[in-house]
Design a protein around this motif. Structure first.
Motif, short mmCIF file in Angstrom:
data_model
loop_
_atom_site.label_atom_id
_atom_site.label_comp_id
_atom_site.label_asym_id
_atom_site.label_seq_id
_atom_site.Cartn_x
_atom_site.Cartn_y
_atom_site.Cartn_z
N PRO A 1 -0.79 -5.60 -10.61
CA PRO A 1 -2.05 -5.09 -10.07
C PRO A 1 -1.88 -4.69 -8.60
CG PRO A 1 -2.05 -7.45 -9.97
CD PRO A 1 -0.72 -7.07 -10.57
N LEU A 2 -2.86 -3.98 -8.08
CA LEU A 2 -2.83 -3.57 -6.67
C LEU A 2 -3.42 -4.68 -5.81
CD1 LEU A 2 -2.18 -1.24 -4.69
CD2 LEU A 2 -4.57 -0.55 -4.92
N SER A 3 -2.66 -5.10 -4.82
CA SER A 3 -3.12 -6.12 -3.88
C SER A 3 -3.00 -5.58 -2.46
CB SER A 3 -2.28 -7.40 -4.03
OG SER A 3 -0.92 -7.15 -3.71
N ASP A 4 -3.45 -6.36 -1.49
CA ASP A 4 -3.31 -5.94 -0.10
C ASP A 4 -1.84 -5.76 0.26
OD1 ASP A 4 -6.03 -6.12 0.08
OD2 ASP A 4 -6.04 -8.07 1.09
N ALA A 5 -1.00 -6.67 -0.20
CA ALA A 5 0.43 -6.60 0.12
C ALA A 5 1.10 -5.41 -0.56
CB ALA A 5 1.12 -7.90 -0.28
N SER A 6 0.81 -5.20 -1.84
CA SER A 6 1.46 -4.10 -2.55
C SER A 6 0.96 -2.75 -2.04
CB SER A 6 1.23 -4.23 -4.06
OG SER A 6 -0.15 -4.22 -4.36
N SER A 7 -0.29 -2.66 -1.62
CA SER A 7 -0.77 -1.40 -1.04
C SER A 7 -0.04 -1.08 0.26
CB SER A 7 -2.28 -1.48 -0.80
OG SER A 7 -2.59 -2.46 0.19
N PHE A 8 0.35 -2.12 0.99
CA PHE A 8 1.13 -1.90 2.21
C PHE A 8 2.49 -1.28 1.88
CE2 PHE A 8 4.35 -3.37 5.24
CZ PHE A 8 3.83 -2.88 6.43
N VAL A 9 3.13 -1.76 0.81
CA VAL A 9 4.42 -1.20 0.41
C VAL A 9 4.28 0.26 0.00
CG1 VAL A 9 6.29 -1.37 -1.27
CG2 VAL A 9 5.33 -3.43 -0.27
N VAL A 10 3.21 0.59 -0.72
CA VAL A 10 2.98 1.98 -1.12
C VAL A 10 2.81 2.87 0.11
CG1 VAL A 10 1.40 3.53 -2.34
CG2 VAL A 10 1.99 1.32 -3.34
N LEU A 11 2.05 2.39 1.08
CA LEU A 11 1.86 3.15 2.31
C LEU A 11 3.16 3.27 3.09
CD1 LEU A 11 -0.43 4.53 3.90
CD2 LEU A 11 -0.73 2.39 5.15
N TYR A 12 3.94 2.20 3.11
CA TYR A 12 5.24 2.20 3.81
C TYR A 12 6.19 3.22 3.20
CZ TYR A 12 9.66 0.22 5.59
OH TYR A 12 10.90 0.03 6.16
N ILE A 13 6.32 3.24 1.89
CA ILE A 13 7.25 4.16 1.26
C ILE A 13 6.78 5.60 1.42
CG2 ILE A 13 6.21 3.99 -1.04
CD1 ILE A 13 9.94 4.32 -0.32
N ALA A 14 5.47 5.83 1.38
CA ALA A 14 4.96 7.20 1.51
C ALA A 14 5.24 7.76 2.90
CB ALA A 14 3.46 7.21 1.21
N THR A 15 4.97 6.98 3.93
CA THR A 15 5.20 7.47 5.29
C THR A 15 6.68 7.60 5.60
OG1 THR A 15 4.98 5.17 6.05
CG2 THR A 15 3.03 6.57 6.20
#
Length: 714
Positions: free
Chosen positions: A394-408
């Motif tokens: 599921p999407l959590s605060d921590a996993s959303s950070f990883v998604v944002l990190y990889i995108a940038t």
């Protein structure tokens, strides 16, 4: 009554088994991490094994020279060191213009080793600093990924980072550059941020600020952190994920982290005066407005809350607009709106080529090619999308950070090949998550379908035991909280709860069975993943041994009669050191400034710091001018010797004649009489007999082809 007693008696046994299993898992994870650290260190030693223990590249020689000064003269002399052997006649204040993290780290290691009577030289410590911190970075990756998706994903991500070629290229033995320690600081700062976000602990929030301070000391890339974390905080607020844990994770970082960053001399007031930091302050205001709204909501009635929210939002918007107006006023006087040239090059990839040729001239500032991704992250490029999908399940605060990190990081790596280094940790984390999830699915599928491993009765018994244990815990807690008169109702509730939970547990087991893949497909998929991992390991070892181990100061070539080693660089610097006076000035293109100062111990006009574009343009103009005009320029700078690198005989592609057009462009940017078309024949760069008269008569061409067999017939 016998059955409940038996179930209750089985609970301690179940807990004991779980405790032993967890303890064994922790010990096994520890030894695996230890092996990963040893592997990360060892794979970076090919340069020492194949060649020798020597500093690589150009910038590391300056760092090595500064570290020597620090260990010899102490930290106070280091902060106040004015170096008169660089940028003659201007000089340079070293303590106020360097990121001191790498130097202080290596100096501390050297001091500790000597305190323990381990007499290693400063050069040896500098050579092995990067491999040591690559092990630390692998461990930090484990901690970060574990906080996001568990220990299995953490171990996988750690081993991927230990050998990813993109990181190896900047951390081989001898690569004594800022990135050697900065990548560890980057990952560790992200780990402490996620740890604080998950726990809401002020202790970890304080450690996060200290880790950010170390990152600021180590590398100018710290601006990536202070922009990525505010972006994640804003994303959480917009998506309705605000919590007190988010506030604790962010607010102390901005306040304490900014105060600590301002203590670094090279940063100073830039921590609050440049546009790279403004996003963090704006989000800081926003999160306080949101926190105030949530606080008011908890103490007021709904009717009063609406009135209060209107007031708070109005005041908050007014404050935001006032802050934005102040920021606009601060940056309006700057032609770049408060952004540095490198930051503008990232936001607008064409900016450097249009306005700052000195940045565009650096090879590592060029956009990467598609093969670069396969070379530097290899199969991780195909695993990253799967890892991103896994982060949403599921999407959590921590996993959303990883998604944002990889995108940038994907965007920035596409703008500048140097920033593939920032992409590497994000790619390893997402790939580790993808591989861990895939292994979990395939092994679970095999477990459910192998005969004799897990029967229906065993699964149901296991689930029932788990349900009974939960019921026992709830019963014990209830007994402590309730009085004796509530016992009849408690027992009836317990029976009802057990009756409901048992079918639920069976349903969960049945659901897992339905999600299991066919046995043959699971086995084949596991085999393919193992082969994929083997291919990745082979590629990484090859990259470490061949592609990234050769020091640029020692050149090699292969021919029909074997391997040839060219040690011309060190021989040239040794000649300067032994055959010129100590106070002689040497002019060269800025690429060789650090090496000339460190290895030849001679004063240079420009070096790799590139802080003064006019001074570099003066040297470029002299190289682009006829001999008489060039002599006048160099004479005004007290130059006695001119150093030129020419590799025409062996086909060396990075010599000065290949870089010459950049000298023309940079020189022409300051001195308009230097025009690039004058050096081109019909728009082409020619260095043969068809070259233009301006090209044939410039100082660079004359020095490169002096008494050369190539110009015998010109």
């Amino acid at each position: 009554m016998a059955a409940p007693e038996t179930s209750t008696a089985a609970v301690p046994t179940l807990y004991t088994n779980n405790t032993l299993r967890n303890a064994f898992g922790d010990v096994l994870s520890f030894f695996i991490l230890l092996l990963i650290g040893v592997f990360a260190f060892s794979i970076r030693l090919f340069s020492v094994i194949k060649y020798e223990s020597v500093i690589h590249e150009f910038d590391p020689y300056f760092n090595y020279r500064v570290t020597q000064f620090l260990t010899k003269n102490g930290i106070y002399e280091f902060w106040n060191w004015f170096d008169d052997r660089t940028w003659y006649p201007l000089g340079r204040v070293i303590g106020g213009t360097v990121y001191p993290g790498l130097t202080l780290t290596a100096g501390t290691i050297w001091w500790l080793l000597n305190s323990l009577n381990i007499p290693l030289s400063v050069e040896t410590v500098c050579v092995f600093t990067a491999p040591i911190f690559s092990a630390f970075a692998s461990w930090a990756t484990y901690l970060l990924t574990k906080e996001i998706k568990g220990a299995g994903a953490g171990l996988t991500a750690a081993v991927l980072l230990a050998m990813v070629p993109s990181y190896i290229s900047r951390s081989v033995a001898g690569s004594y550059d800022n990135e050697a320690v900065a990548i560890f600081a980057l990952i560790f700062t992200f780990y402490l941020y996620i740890k604080t976000l998950n726990t809401g602990s002020l202790f970890y929030a304080t450690l996060n600020s200290v880790a950010y301070f170390y990152m600021v000391c180590s590398w100018g890339g710290y601006t990536f952190i202070i922009n990525l974390i505010p972006m994640h905080v804003l994303l959480c607020i917009v998506t309705g994920r605000y919590s007190s844990r988010l506030y604790i994770a962010y607010a102390p970082l901005v306040v304490l982290g900014t105060l600590l960053a301002a203590l670094v001399p090279v940063v100073g007031f830039n921590a609050v005066m440049t546009s790279e930091h403004f996003a963090s302050f704006l989000v800081f205001i926003i999160i306080h407005v949101v926190a105030l709204v949530y606080y008011i909501k908890g103490i007021l009635s709904p009717k009063m809350f609406k009135v209060a929210v209107t007031l708070v939002v109005s005041v908050g918007l007014a404050v935001c607009f006032a802050v934005i107006a102040v920021l606009i006023a601060l940056v309006a006087s700057s032609p770049t709106m408060g952004w540095s040239g490198r930051s503008l090059s990232l936001l607008d990839p064409t900016y450097a080529s249009k306005y700052i040729p000195i940045i565009a001239s650096v090879s590592e500032h060029q956009p990467p090619t598609w093969p670069s991704y396969f070379m530097d992250i290899n199969v991780l490029a195909f695993l990253v999308p799967a890892g991103i999908i896994a982060c949403f399940l599921p999407l959590s605060d921590a996993s959303s950070f990883v998604v944002l990190y990889i995108a940038t990081s994907v965007y920035f790596s596409g703008v500048m090949v140097r920033l593939m280094l920032v992409l590497a940790p994000a790619a390893c984390i997402t790939s580790g998550i993808a591989l861990s999830q895939a292994f979990d699915v395939f092994t679970r599928s095999i477990k459910f379908q192998l005969p004799g491993v897990s029967s229906n009765a065993e699964v149901d018994a296991g689930e029932t035991s788990s349900a009974t244990a939960e019921a026992h815990n709830d019963a014990v807690k209830t007994e402590k909280a309730e009085t004796s008169k509530d016992r009849p109702s408690r027992k009836s509730k317990k029976k009802e709860r057990e009756h409901v939970e048992k079918p639920s547990s069976k349903a969960k087991a049945e659901k897992k069975r339905l999600l299991a893949l066919p046995l043959e497909a699971s086995l084949i998929s596991l085999l393919l993943l193992v082969l994929l991992g083997a291919f990745y390991v082979v590629h990484c070892v090859w990259a470490a041994a061949e592609a990234y181990s050769a020091p640029s100061i020692v050149l090699t070539s292969h021919s029909h009669d074997g391997l040839h080693v060219f040690d011309d660089f060190r021989e040239a610097y040794a000649w300067l050191r032994h055959n010129t006076d100590v106070d002689d000035k040497v002019a060269s293109w800025w690429d060789y400034g650090y090496q000339t100062t460190a290895m030849a111990n001679r004063t240079v006009i420009v070096d790799n710091n590139t802080w003064n574009n006019t001074h570099i343009a003066t040297v470029g103009t002299a190289m682009s001018s006829p001999e008489k005009a060039a002599w006048e320029i160099f004479h005004s700078l007290d130059v006695k010797y001119v150093l030129v690198v020419f590799g025409g005989l062996v086909g060396y592609p990075s010599d000065d004649i290949n870089k010459f057009l950049w000298m023309v462009r940079i020189g022409g940017g300051v001195f308009p009489h230097i025009r690039e078309p004058d050096y081109l024949r019909d728009g082409q760069y020619r260095i043969d007999s068809q070259a233009t008269p301006t090209m044939l008569n410039c100082l660079m061409y004359k020095l490169s082809y002096y008494r050369s067999v190539f110009t015998a017939n010109f």
